[in-house]
Design an enzyme around this catalytic site. Structure first.
Site, PDB file in Angstrom:
ATOM      1  N   GLU A  66       0.856  -1.179   0.000  1.00 17.56           N
ATOM      2  CA  GLU A  66       0.000   0.000   0.000  1.00 17.56           C
ATOM      3  C   GLU A  66       0.897   1.235   0.000  1.00 17.56           C
ATOM      4  OE1 GLU A  66      -3.385   1.905   2.928  1.00 17.56           O
ATOM      5  OE2 GLU A  66      -3.037  -0.256   3.016  1.00 17.56           O
ATOM      6  N   ASP A  77      -5.486   9.253   9.549  1.00 19.70           N
ATOM      7  CA  ASP A  77      -4.120   8.866   9.899  1.00 19.70           C
ATOM      8  C   ASP A  77      -3.768   9.238  11.332  1.00 19.70           C
ATOM      9  OD1 ASP A  77      -3.773   7.934   7.354  1.00 19.70           O
ATOM     10  OD2 ASP A  77      -2.775   9.734   6.615  1.00 19.70           O
TER      11      ASP A  77
END
Length: 258
Positions: A52, A63
């Protein structure tokens, strides 16, 4: 005909091994994007299933601090979506790459142009965490005749009917979010997590991978036991940035036999 990412991950699943997908932030390297191929080949040599690759964004709502800081370092190195696309065109790898991007960078680039420009690269999947399923039509038509799969994310709070809606017709894999919150938070899992993952398996005909907060050997064992594999981000990003040894952890993840 199934897309390449679906075929490759299903082939690994058929061997009885756990699927392992590390996350890296594009441009978070002392060489900036010039170091991306080096990192991809390092992980490829360790036998990972797919990689990824994150596109840095200034407002990364999903995040945690480790990946957010990696994104800021990448931006400081001058990383842009255009520069990343051009870099990906130069990287030769047998490992499928999955782009992780918020919708804004994609929108600014142009979805159709983005997909066209990646056509001859190793990119085989696309994750857009802030794109609601109801707005997937902004992206899906441009992927229809390509080998790039749009990866559905399914949270712990998603009911079974909604799961079916999210997963119907999906390719690549189902991204099962292990925690309610941002990436990197480890260990605070809901008591019904295993039940949730078992339910996902009942409705999915593609591999189910668990991510968000997966960082320890115990996590690898737990989630490989109840899903088809794991995605590890913050632990990998931190180790690569700090020069910490991560090879043994990756080898253990790659070698996991279900």
């Amino acid at each position: 005909m199934p897309k390449t990412l679906t075929e490759k991950l299903n082939a690994i699943k058929a061997t009885g091994k756990g699927i392992f997908v590390p996350y890296i932030m594009a441009g978070d390297h002392e060489k900036g994007l010039d170091g991306l191929g080096e990192t991809i080949h390092f992980l490829e040599d360790l036998g990972v299933s797919a990689i990824e690759v994150g596109i840095p964004f200034s407002d990364p709502v999903a995040d945690g601090p480790v990946i957010e800081e990696a994104g800021l370092r990448s931006l400081a190195h001058g990383t842009s979506t255009q520069a990343l696309v051009e870099t990906l065109k130069t990287i030769e790898t047998e490992i499928p790459l999955v782009i992780m991007t918020y919708f804004n960078p994609l929108f600014q680039y142009g979805v159709e142009n983005f997909v066209k420009d990646l056509a001859d690269t190793a990119v085989k999947g696309l994750i857009i965490p802030d794109l609601p399923h109801e707005h997937a039509n902004f992206v899906e038509p441009f992927l229809a005749d390509t080998d790039i799969a749009l990866i559905p994310l399914v949270s712990l709070t998603t009911g079974i009917e909604r799961q079916k809606e999210l997963i119907e017709g999906a390719e690549g894999f189902v991204y099962a979010v292990a925690i309610n919150g941002v990436t990197g938070k480890s260990g605070n899992y809901r008591a019904d997590l295993d039940k949730h993952l078992a339910q996902l398996h009942q409705v999915a005909d593609i591999p189910v991978l668990t991510g968000f907060g997966v960082s320890s050997q115990a996590d690898l064992e737990r989630f490989n036991a109840v899903s088809d594999g794991v995605i590890v981000g913050s632990k990998i990003v931190k180790a690569l940035h700090q020069g910490e040894p991560i090879q043994d952890f990756i080898r253990q993840a790659v070698a996991y036999q279900k």
